[in-house]
Write an enzyme that holds these catalytic residues in place. Structure first.
Site, PDB file in Angstrom:
ATOM      1  N   HIS A  84       0.969  -1.242   0.005  1.00 16.16           N
ATOM      2  CA  HIS A  84      -0.158   0.133  -0.067  1.00 16.16           C
ATOM      3  C   HIS A  84       0.904   1.248  -0.093  1.00 16.16           C
ATOM      4  O   HIS A  84       1.931   1.243   0.741  1.00 16.16           O
ATOM      5  CB  HIS A  84      -1.014   0.122   1.321  1.00 16.16           C
ATOM      6  CG  HIS A  84      -1.690   1.333   1.277  1.00 16.16           C
ATOM      7  ND1 HIS A  84      -2.900   1.365   0.544  1.00 16.16           N
ATOM      8  CD2 HIS A  84      -1.557   2.287   2.039  1.00 16.16           C
ATOM      9  CE1 HIS A  84      -3.334   2.398   0.806  1.00 16.16           C
ATOM     10  NE2 HIS A  84      -2.788   3.248   1.606  1.00 16.16           N
ATOM     11  N   ASP A 163     -15.066   2.288   7.865  1.00 16.24           N
ATOM     12  CA  ASP A 163     -14.046   3.276   7.384  1.00 16.24           C
ATOM     13  C   ASP A 163     -14.617   4.220   6.232  1.00 16.24           C
ATOM     14  O   ASP A 163     -14.676   5.135   6.155  1.00 16.24           O
ATOM     15  CB  ASP A 163     -13.067   2.476   6.767  1.00 16.24           C
ATOM     16  CG  ASP A 163     -11.728   3.407   6.123  1.00 16.24           C
ATOM     17  OD1 ASP A 163     -11.521   4.212   6.771  1.00 16.24           O
ATOM     18  OD2 ASP A 163     -11.644   3.391   4.716  1.00 16.24           O
ATOM     19  N   ARG A 170     -14.493  12.468   7.796  1.00 14.51           N
ATOM     20  CA  ARG A 170     -13.346  13.192   7.961  1.00 14.51           C
ATOM     21  C   ARG A 170     -12.870  14.024   6.843  1.00 14.51           C
ATOM     22  O   ARG A 170     -12.406  15.117   7.170  1.00 14.51           O
ATOM     23  CB  ARG A 170     -12.018  11.918   8.121  1.00 14.51           C
ATOM     24  CG  ARG A 170     -12.007  11.377   9.481  1.00 14.51           C
ATOM     25  CD  ARG A 170     -11.443   9.924   9.178  1.00 14.51           C
ATOM     26  NE  ARG A 170      -9.935  10.393   9.046  1.00 14.51           N
ATOM     27  CZ  ARG A 170      -9.269   9.630   8.416  1.00 14.51           C
ATOM     28  NH1 ARG A 170      -9.517   8.283   7.971  1.00 14.51           N
ATOM     29  NH2 ARG A 170      -7.998   9.898   8.264  1.00 14.51           N
ATOM     30  N   SER A 185      -7.835   3.653   9.027  1.00 12.58           N
ATOM     31  CA  SER A 185      -8.500   3.546   8.022  1.00 12.58           C
ATOM     32  C   SER A 185      -7.718   2.579   6.975  1.00 12.58           C
ATOM     33  O   SER A 185      -8.276   1.712   6.258  1.00 12.58           O
ATOM     34  CB  SER A 185      -8.444   4.958   7.314  1.00 12.58           C
ATOM     35  OG  SER A 185      -8.968   4.985   6.102  1.00 12.58           O
ATOM     36  N   LYS A 189      -8.808  -1.751   5.851  1.00 11.18           N
ATOM     37  CA  LYS A 189      -9.000  -2.130   4.613  1.00 11.18           C
ATOM     38  C   LYS A 189      -8.054  -3.442   4.046  1.00 11.18           C
ATOM     39  O   LYS A 189      -8.508  -4.383   3.523  1.00 11.18           O
ATOM     40  CB  LYS A 189      -9.268  -1.220   3.435  1.00 11.18           C
ATOM     41  CG  LYS A 189     -10.492  -0.210   3.903  1.00 11.18           C
ATOM     42  CD  LYS A 189     -10.475   1.025   2.797  1.00 11.18           C
ATOM     43  CE  LYS A 189      -9.348   1.864   3.195  1.00 11.18           C
ATOM     44  NZ  LYS A 189      -9.495   3.341   3.032  1.00 11.18           N
TER      45      LYS A 189
HETATM   46  N1  URA Z   1      -5.995   6.461   2.692  1.00  8.56           N
HETATM   47  C1  URA Z   1      -6.920   5.968   3.558  1.00  8.56           C
HETATM   48  O1  URA Z   1      -7.231   4.959   2.870  1.00  8.56           O
HETATM   49  N2  URA Z   1      -7.273   6.318   4.404  1.00  8.56           N
HETATM   50  C2  URA Z   1      -6.736   7.567   4.877  1.00  8.56           C
HETATM   51  O2  URA Z   1      -7.333   7.896   5.930  1.00  8.56           O
HETATM   52  C3  URA Z   1      -5.823   8.280   4.164  1.00  8.56           C
HETATM   53  C4  URA Z   1      -5.248   7.682   3.036  1.00  8.56           C
END
Ligand code: URA
Length: 433
Positions: A84, A163, A170, A185, A189
């Site tokens: 990621h 999320d 947010r 977050s 995922k």
């Molecule tokens: N990417 C995400 O998936 N969540 C965040 O909070 C910031 C970047």
């Protein structure tokens, strides 16, 4: 025991106290099922933004957000990995790395995102391929991974719904840039993919969310600690985003660059980073004896053409036609106004120019123009002559000349030689004690 009252939890965090696992569990489930209204969750997000969370709280928040949805499972013995990136300009490593890791025998169920602020989104890039689908169901994800070994798709509604809801809040309450909230977050995922190993590319520099090395280290540390606490072998590389990665930034132009790179014509920084991130995962899964050997395996799958074939296979399995025309907008050249050395680039501004050209979204409902983009022709430290091309701008309509003027101002040309910044600035591999 007193019944759970969200107001008391907000007050506790407002006053800088640590929340218990039970309090966090009640908040996340109450918010997900609609019992806790958006105004209370926004207030708690702001309290977390201002007061932070310790490692126990961050892990509990991640676990609860993960548990709000499904977690994929894979047969025992299948090595399931992912990488990621926290987001950058020109960062197309996912497009190369997913098929290359699949060539190494790993399973890569990559759930990716769209552009955020000035940074490009993997899904937007892939959608420049006619027919390519990024809305696969869980069943389709399993099927493509079984058949091809890798998939790149968006998060389905079943993945970490907490999320999805919290991120939307947010985004409009100035609470995105919080390390515990970003950690929960991203990791909720990613861990929903049912991974054994994860590598994080935490970007730092003018084109990244983290502008200083200290901030990037703090985020990397939080991500690695949380992943390791949750039983996934997690490492992070902190990498330079003071200049775009590779040559192209946009959507179709980045797919073209991916194909060139998988055909053996990749720029040094893009290939080095792909090998380093891949090496981390091959080493973590004991498929390589060292990070370097892992990187060499990645290179071999580029040299043999297997990586490109696997990319084609993945695209076809997701409905895309890689041979169909991907239109690229007409190019205009940005020339250097003077001789000297490339001192710095305002990468964030370059990213926002791509959005302005139509390559990203200003509001959620914007459609993307996949044909626009920017090609960077020089690197920091390069010697340039007056009139030498610095960049190409791929623009439609008549926005090109004004964009070129502004792009020129984002390159700082200086008289003294400048040292090129290293690509990999740090590696965070061990959880903190
Ligand atoms: N990417 C995400 O998936 N969540 C965040 O909070 C910031 C970047």
């Amino acid at each position: 025991m007193m019944p759970f009252n969200p107001t008391q939890v907000i007050a506790k965090k407002r006053d800088g106290l640590a929340l218990t696992r039970d309090e966090i569990a009640s908040v996340v489930s109450g918010f997900t099922n609609g019992e806790i209204p958006d105004y209370q969750m926004s207030s708690l997000a702001m309290a977390i933004y201002l007061r932070g969370m310790n490692a126990d709280e961050t892990t509990a928040l991640t676990e609860q957000m993960l548990a709000s949805g499904v977690q994929m499972q894979w047969p025992a013995g299948v090595g399931c990995v992912d990488k990621h990136s926290t987001g950058g300009v020109g960062d197309k490593v996912s497009l190369l790395l997913a098929p290359l890791l699949a060539c190494c025998g790993l399973c890569v169920p990559m759930i990716s995102g769209r552009g955020l602020g000035p940074t490009g989104g993997t899904l937007d890039k892939l959608e420049s391929i006619p027919g390519f689908r990024t809305d696969l169901s869980l069943g389709e994800i399993r099927d493509v991974v079984d058949r091809v070994g890798c998939v790149i798709t968006g998060a389905s509604a079943e993945i970490a719904p907490a999320d999805r809801k919290l991120y939307a809040l947010r985004d409009v309450t100035a609470t995105v840039a919080s390390i515990p909230l970003i950690t929960a977050s991203i990791m909720s995922k990613k861990l929903a993919e049912g991974l054994d190993a994860l590598v994080l590319d935490v970007k730092v520099g003018s084109g990244a969310f983290m502008k200083s090395l200290d901030q990037a280290r703090e985020l990397a540390r939080s991500l690695v600690d949380t992943g390791c606490r949750m039983g996934v072998e997690t490492t992070a590389l902190i990498t330079d985003m003071s200049q775009p990665l590779g040559r192209m930034a946009g959507n179709a132009v980045e797919v073209d660059e991916t194909i060139a790179a998988l055909s053996g014509d990749g720029s040094g920084d893009l290939i080095d980073l792909t090998k380093s991130l891949g090496g981390e995962l091959l080493f973590a899964k004991r498929l390589a004896k060292s990070l370097e050997e892992g990187g060499e395996q990645i290179q071999q799958h580029i040299d043999s053409g297997d990586g490109l074939n696997k990319f084609r296979e993945m695209v076809a399995a997701q409905g895309g036609d890689l041979d169909a025309t991907r239109r690229i907008a007409p190019a205009m050249v940005v020339e250097s106004p003077q001789a000297g050395f490339v001192g710095s680039m305002d990468v964030e501004a370059i990213g926002y120019e791509i959005i302005q050209l139509g390559g990203g979204r200003r509001v959620v409902s914007d459609a993307i123009d996949h044909s626009v983009g920017i090609e960077t022709l020089v690197s920091i430290g390069d010697r340039v002559e007056r009139g030498q091309p610095l960049a190409n701008v791929f623009a439609n309509q008549n926005g090109g000349p004004a964009t070129c003027e502004r792009i020129m101002s984002y390159f700082q040309i200086v008289d003294e030689p400048v040292t090129r910044p290293p690509l990999i600035l740090d590696r965070i591999a061990e959880p903190s004690k």
